[in-house]
Design a protein around this motif. Structure first.
Motif, PDB file in Angstrom:
ATOM      1  N   GLY A 184       0.810  -1.208   0.000  1.00 48.29           N
ATOM      2  CA  GLY A 184       0.000   0.000   0.000  1.00 48.29           C
ATOM      3  C   GLY A 184       0.848   1.265   0.000  1.00 48.29           C
ATOM      4  O   GLY A 184       0.538   2.247  -0.695  1.00 48.29           O
ATOM      5  N   LEU A 185       1.935   1.256   0.771  1.00 47.63           N
ATOM      6  CA  LEU A 185       2.803   2.438   0.823  1.00 47.63           C
ATOM      7  C   LEU A 185       3.556   2.631  -0.488  1.00 47.63           C
ATOM      8  O   LEU A 185       3.771   3.768  -0.922  1.00 47.63           O
ATOM      9  CB  LEU A 185       3.781   2.289   1.990  1.00 47.63           C
ATOM     10  N   ILE A 186       3.957   1.531  -1.128  1.00 51.73           N
ATOM     11  CA  ILE A 186       4.632   1.647  -2.424  1.00 51.73           C
ATOM     12  C   ILE A 186       3.675   2.225  -3.461  1.00 51.73           C
ATOM     13  O   ILE A 186       4.041   3.121  -4.240  1.00 51.73           O
ATOM     14  CB  ILE A 186       5.166   0.270  -2.865  1.00 51.73           C
ATOM     15  N   ALA A 187       2.443   1.719  -3.484  1.00 53.82           N
ATOM     16  CA  ALA A 187       1.459   2.239  -4.428  1.00 53.82           C
ATOM     17  C   ALA A 187       1.195   3.723  -4.181  1.00 53.82           C
ATOM     18  O   ALA A 187       1.086   4.519  -5.128  1.00 53.82           O
ATOM     19  CB  ALA A 187       0.157   1.442  -4.310  1.00 53.82           C
ATOM     20  N   LEU A 188       1.121   4.108  -2.905  1.00 49.52           N
ATOM     21  CA  LEU A 188       0.907   5.517  -2.580  1.00 49.52           C
ATOM     22  C   LEU A 188       2.077   6.372  -3.041  1.00 49.52           C
ATOM     23  O   LEU A 188       1.882   7.456  -3.606  1.00 49.52           O
ATOM     24  CB  LEU A 188       0.701   5.676  -1.072  1.00 49.52           C
ATOM     25  N   ALA A 189       3.304   5.905  -2.821  1.00 53.31           N
ATOM     26  CA  ALA A 189       4.485   6.664  -3.230  1.00 53.31           C
ATOM     27  C   ALA A 189       4.513   6.854  -4.739  1.00 53.31           C
ATOM     28  O   ALA A 189       4.791   7.960  -5.238  1.00 53.31           O
ATOM     29  CB  ALA A 189       5.749   5.955  -2.750  1.00 53.31           C
ATOM     30  N   LEU A 190       4.213   5.802  -5.487  1.00 53.88           N
ATOM     31  CA  LEU A 190       4.245   5.898  -6.949  1.00 53.88           C
ATOM     32  C   LEU A 190       3.141   6.811  -7.465  1.00 53.88           C
ATOM     33  O   LEU A 190       3.368   7.656  -8.342  1.00 53.88           O
ATOM     34  CB  LEU A 190       4.102   4.498  -7.556  1.00 53.88           C
ATOM     35  N   PRO A 226     -10.492  -1.493   2.144  1.00 51.61           N
ATOM     36  CA  PRO A 226     -10.307  -0.421   1.159  1.00 51.61           C
ATOM     37  C   PRO A 226      -9.670   0.841   1.732  1.00 51.61           C
ATOM     38  O   PRO A 226      -8.917   1.528   1.040  1.00 51.61           O
ATOM     39  CB  PRO A 226     -11.735  -0.159   0.668  1.00 51.61           C
ATOM     40  N   VAL A 227      -9.960   1.132   3.009  1.00 54.36           N
ATOM     41  CA  VAL A 227      -9.376   2.320   3.649  1.00 54.36           C
ATOM     42  C   VAL A 227      -8.208   1.916   4.545  1.00 54.36           C
ATOM     43  O   VAL A 227      -7.849   2.649   5.469  1.00 54.36           O
ATOM     44  CB  VAL A 227     -10.443   3.098   4.456  1.00 54.36           C
ATOM     45  N   GLY A 228      -7.588   0.770   4.256  1.00 54.94           N
ATOM     46  CA  GLY A 228      -6.493   0.283   5.093  1.00 54.94           C
ATOM     47  C   GLY A 228      -5.305   1.206   5.152  1.00 54.94           C
ATOM     48  O   GLY A 228      -4.517   1.142   6.107  1.00 54.94           O
ATOM     49  N   ILE A 229      -5.144   2.102   4.179  1.00 54.58           N
ATOM     50  CA  ILE A 229      -4.016   3.024   4.192  1.00 54.58           C
ATOM     51  C   ILE A 229      -4.042   3.905   5.438  1.00 54.58           C
ATOM     52  O   ILE A 229      -2.994   4.380   5.903  1.00 54.58           O
ATOM     53  CB  ILE A 229      -4.034   3.906   2.912  1.00 54.58           C
ATOM     54  N   VAL A 230      -5.235   4.099   6.026  1.00 59.46           N
ATOM     55  CA  VAL A 230      -5.340   4.899   7.256  1.00 59.46           C
ATOM     56  C   VAL A 230      -4.524   4.270   8.379  1.00 59.46           C
ATOM     57  O   VAL A 230      -4.037   4.974   9.270  1.00 59.46           O
ATOM     58  CB  VAL A 230      -6.818   5.049   7.666  1.00 59.46           C
ATOM     59  N   ALA A 290     -23.605   8.322  13.742  1.00 58.26           N
ATOM     60  CA  ALA A 290     -23.084   9.683  13.901  1.00 58.26           C
ATOM     61  C   ALA A 290     -23.758  10.592  12.885  1.00 58.26           C
ATOM     62  O   ALA A 290     -24.077  10.176  11.776  1.00 58.26           O
ATOM     63  CB  ALA A 290     -21.571   9.691  13.717  1.00 58.26           C
ATOM     64  N   SER A 291     -23.960  11.845  13.268  1.00 55.59           N
ATOM     65  CA  SER A 291     -24.781  12.752  12.464  1.00 55.59           C
ATOM     66  C   SER A 291     -23.989  13.572  11.461  1.00 55.59           C
ATOM     67  O   SER A 291     -24.543  14.465  10.820  1.00 55.59           O
ATOM     68  CB  SER A 291     -25.554  13.700  13.388  1.00 55.59           C
ATOM     69  N   SER A 292     -22.704  13.291  11.298  1.00 57.12           N
ATOM     70  CA  SER A 292     -21.900  14.102  10.385  1.00 57.12           C
ATOM     71  C   SER A 292     -20.742  13.266   9.852  1.00 57.12           C
ATOM     72  O   SER A 292     -20.564  12.106  10.227  1.00 57.12           O
ATOM     73  CB  SER A 292     -21.372  15.344  11.112  1.00 57.12           C
ATOM     74  N   TYR A 293     -19.975  13.873   8.942  1.00 57.42           N
ATOM     75  CA  TYR A 293     -18.775  13.241   8.377  1.00 57.42           C
ATOM     76  C   TYR A 293     -19.086  11.846   7.825  1.00 57.42           C
ATOM     77  O   TYR A 293     -18.490  10.854   8.204  1.00 57.42           O
ATOM     78  CB  TYR A 293     -17.650  13.188   9.416  1.00 57.42           C
ATOM     79  N   PHE A 294     -20.040  11.830   6.871  1.00 54.19           N
ATOM     80  CA  PHE A 294     -20.500  10.552   6.336  1.00 54.19           C
ATOM     81  C   PHE A 294     -19.390   9.832   5.563  1.00 54.19           C
ATOM     82  O   PHE A 294     -19.342   8.607   5.537  1.00 54.19           O
ATOM     83  CB  PHE A 294     -21.720  10.780   5.443  1.00 54.19           C
ATOM     84  N   GLY A 295     -18.496  10.588   4.940  1.00 51.53           N
ATOM     85  CA  GLY A 295     -17.391   9.969   4.230  1.00 51.53           C
ATOM     86  C   GLY A 295     -16.392   9.295   5.144  1.00 51.53           C
ATOM     87  O   GLY A 295     -15.570   8.497   4.683  1.00 51.53           O
ATOM     88  N   SER A 296     -16.457   9.574   6.443  1.00 48.47           N
ATOM     89  CA  SER A 296     -15.526   8.981   7.402  1.00 48.47           C
ATOM     90  C   SER A 296     -16.004   7.641   7.940  1.00 48.47           C
ATOM     91  O   SER A 296     -15.265   6.966   8.654  1.00 48.47           O
ATOM     92  CB  SER A 296     -15.315   9.942   8.587  1.00 48.47           C
ATOM     93  N   LYS A 297     -17.217   7.236   7.627  1.00 46.10           N
ATOM     94  CA  LYS A 297     -17.778   6.046   8.261  1.00 46.10           C
ATOM     95  C   LYS A 297     -16.949   4.781   8.006  1.00 46.10           C
ATOM     96  O   LYS A 297     -16.773   3.980   8.934  1.00 46.10           O
ATOM     97  CB  LYS A 297     -19.237   5.866   7.848  1.00 46.10           C
ATOM     98  N   PHE A 312      -5.186   6.156  -4.658  1.00 43.55           N
ATOM     99  CA  PHE A 312      -6.132   7.050  -5.341  1.00 43.55           C
ATOM    100  C   PHE A 312      -6.906   7.903  -4.341  1.00 43.55           C
ATOM    101  O   PHE A 312      -7.061   9.116  -4.511  1.00 43.55           O
ATOM    102  CB  PHE A 312      -7.088   6.207  -6.183  1.00 43.55           C
ATOM    103  N   TRP A 313      -7.379   7.275  -3.281  1.00 43.80           N
ATOM    104  CA  TRP A 313      -8.213   7.953  -2.281  1.00 43.80           C
ATOM    105  C   TRP A 313      -7.416   9.025  -1.542  1.00 43.80           C
ATOM    106  O   TRP A 313      -7.900  10.143  -1.354  1.00 43.80           O
ATOM    107  CB  TRP A 313      -8.738   6.891  -1.318  1.00 43.80           C
ATOM    108  N   LEU A 314      -6.204   8.694  -1.132  1.00 41.57           N
ATOM    109  CA  LEU A 314      -5.420   9.637  -0.351  1.00 41.57           C
ATOM    110  C   LEU A 314      -4.950  10.812  -1.201  1.00 41.57           C
ATOM    111  O   LEU A 314      -4.708  11.898  -0.681  1.00 41.57           O
ATOM    112  CB  LEU A 314      -4.223   8.927   0.297  1.00 41.57           C
ATOM    113  N   ASN A 315      -4.792  10.599  -2.495  1.00 39.03           N
ATOM    114  CA  ASN A 315      -4.437  11.697  -3.393  1.00 39.03           C
ATOM    115  C   ASN A 315      -5.654  12.490  -3.848  1.00 39.03           C
ATOM    116  O   ASN A 315      -5.522  13.499  -4.542  1.00 39.03           O
ATOM    117  CB  ASN A 315      -3.705  11.155  -4.626  1.00 39.03           C
ATOM    118  N   GLY A 316      -6.825  12.016  -3.440  1.00 40.90           N
ATOM    119  CA  GLY A 316      -8.054  12.709  -3.784  1.00 40.90           C
ATOM    120  C   GLY A 316      -8.728  13.266  -2.553  1.00 40.90           C
ATOM    121  O   GLY A 316      -8.157  14.067  -1.817  1.00 40.90           O
TER     122      GLY A 316
END
Length: 396
Positions: free
Chosen positions: A33-39, A148-152, A338-345, A388-392
């Protein structure tokens, strides 16, 4: 399996050897995951390290580490974003790393997350291995790695630290180490608000153990079928320790803001965050169906929520230990309602690792080569998506 197991836990060296395949697999997935992020970041002329350590919540944590509490941002709509919303254990560790090394606070956060992610993987393995066996433990760790959000898990966020503390606290409960369980629950409560889930697991398991002893009666005590005064005292002590982290910080915030015991809720309200039983999230999903192609996203959200609920129900049917069910239920409820930050779920659900146990069991049954054929492509897809997600949009 509804009651706590009583078999002895392996020695530390033996436990590490037993967990080695899971930890090596986890490190390989996260390295990919870190290699893909770096590239991906290099192709977009961005710094992968900055994305991991100096954006979104990571900035708030390092600011707490450097300057302490009291910083806030007032938005044009009147909202007040206060750094009191962020629990203190990660900033304390960042400050400690900076004090004993030449690393910056951001570097410290990254280092803590890397170490904590390995500790979390080991804790997840220990829990799954204890309940279902070694192969299920390895599969559970790999499934957690390829989320999918394992980069976190590699970011200077508190998810990895919290998951490590939660997993090992649950393992301590399962193996009857109540003081350790309570201490780790205390630390988890200093890490994230969802630390109440760990507290709930410790308390429900402790109450259930006391209830079993009471039902057993004096005759069982005479036969030695109960834990005895010493273990009961340690269990009570663990239960008393468990809520001190969450309660201590929440009460301190209330005192610091002058708004009393519920002052922390006002801080969260400034971020437009609260608990509404899922009403706001349901409305957010419903609004997706007012146009196309956003309706596809709405359908995906419904499938995602249904999958989470289904995995929890399967866990109940498979008779996961009570502490795991309580912990997972509270984490899931707090994330989805939770009532906010739906993209964080998806990120908020990441500590609910027992949801992965039914899938881990399914993967553990076939030959190891077949499991690898499933997990390998998923790991690649997860690495690409994380980059892709972290660069977006990334994790808000």
């Amino acid at each position: 399996m509804t009651d706590l197991e009583t078999r002895a836990a392996p020695s530390r060296a033996g436990a590490l050897r037993r967990a080695a395949p899971a930890l090596l697999g986890y490190a390989a997935v996260r390295g990919l995951g870190l290699i893909a992020l770096a590239l991906w970041s290099a192709a977009r002329d961005k710094s992968a390290y900055t994305l991991l350590t100096a954006r979104w919540d990571a900035l708030w944590y390092t600011r707490v580490a450097e300057l302490g509490y009291g910083y806030e941002v007032r938005l044009a709509n009147g909202d007040v974003h206060s750094n009191l919303a962020f629990f203190p254990l990660l900033p304390w560790l960042e400050r400690l790393v900076a004090a004993v090394s030449p690393l910056s606070y951001a570097d410290g956060g990254f280092l803590v997350s890397l170490v904590a992610s390995l500790a979390a993987a080991w804790g997840i393995f220990a829990v799954a291995d204890h309940v279902y066996g070694r192969r299920a433990g390895v599969c559970a760790v790999l499934l957690w790695a390829v989320l999918p959000v394992g980069i976190v898990q590699s970011m200077a966020y508190s998810e990895s630290l919290f998951t490590a503390l939660a997993a090992w606290s649950l393992y301590a409960v399962l193996t009857g180490r109540w003081v350790t369980a309570g201490t780790l629950a205390l630390l988890a409560g200093l890490t994230r608000p969802v630390g109440v889930a760990v507290v709930a697991a410790v308390w429900v398991a402790g109450i259930a153990a006391f209830a079993r002893e009471r039902r057993a009666g004096p005759s069982a005590q005479e036969r030695g079928d109960t834990d005895g005064p010493g273990p009961r005292t340690r269990r009570a002590l663990g239960m008393l320790l468990a809520p001190l982290g969450t309660a201590g910080y929440v009460l301190w915030v209330g005192h610091h803001t002058g708004k009393g015991p519920l002052g922390y809720l006002d801080v969260q309200a400034g971020w437009r965050n609260g608990f509404d039983g899922g009403y706001a999230f349901a409305r957010f999903v419903a609004e997706k169906f007012t146009s196309f192609p956003s309706a596809l996203a709405g359908a995906g959200l419904i499938v995602g929520v249904a999958s989470v609920v289904w995995l929890y129900v399967v866990g109940v049917r498979q008779r996961q230990p009570l502490p795991l069910l309580v912990y997972t239920g509270v984490v899931t409820a707090l994330a989805l309602c939770a009532s906010s930050y739906f993209g964080s779920k998806p990120r908020l659900l990441m500590p609910a690792f027992p949801l992965l146990l039914p899938l881990a069991l399914a993967l553990a049954r076939p030959h190891l080569r077949r499991s690898a054929l499933v997990l390998g492509p998923v790991a690649v897809a997860s690495a690409v998506y994380g980059a892709f997600w972290l660069n977006g949009s990334g994790p808000p």
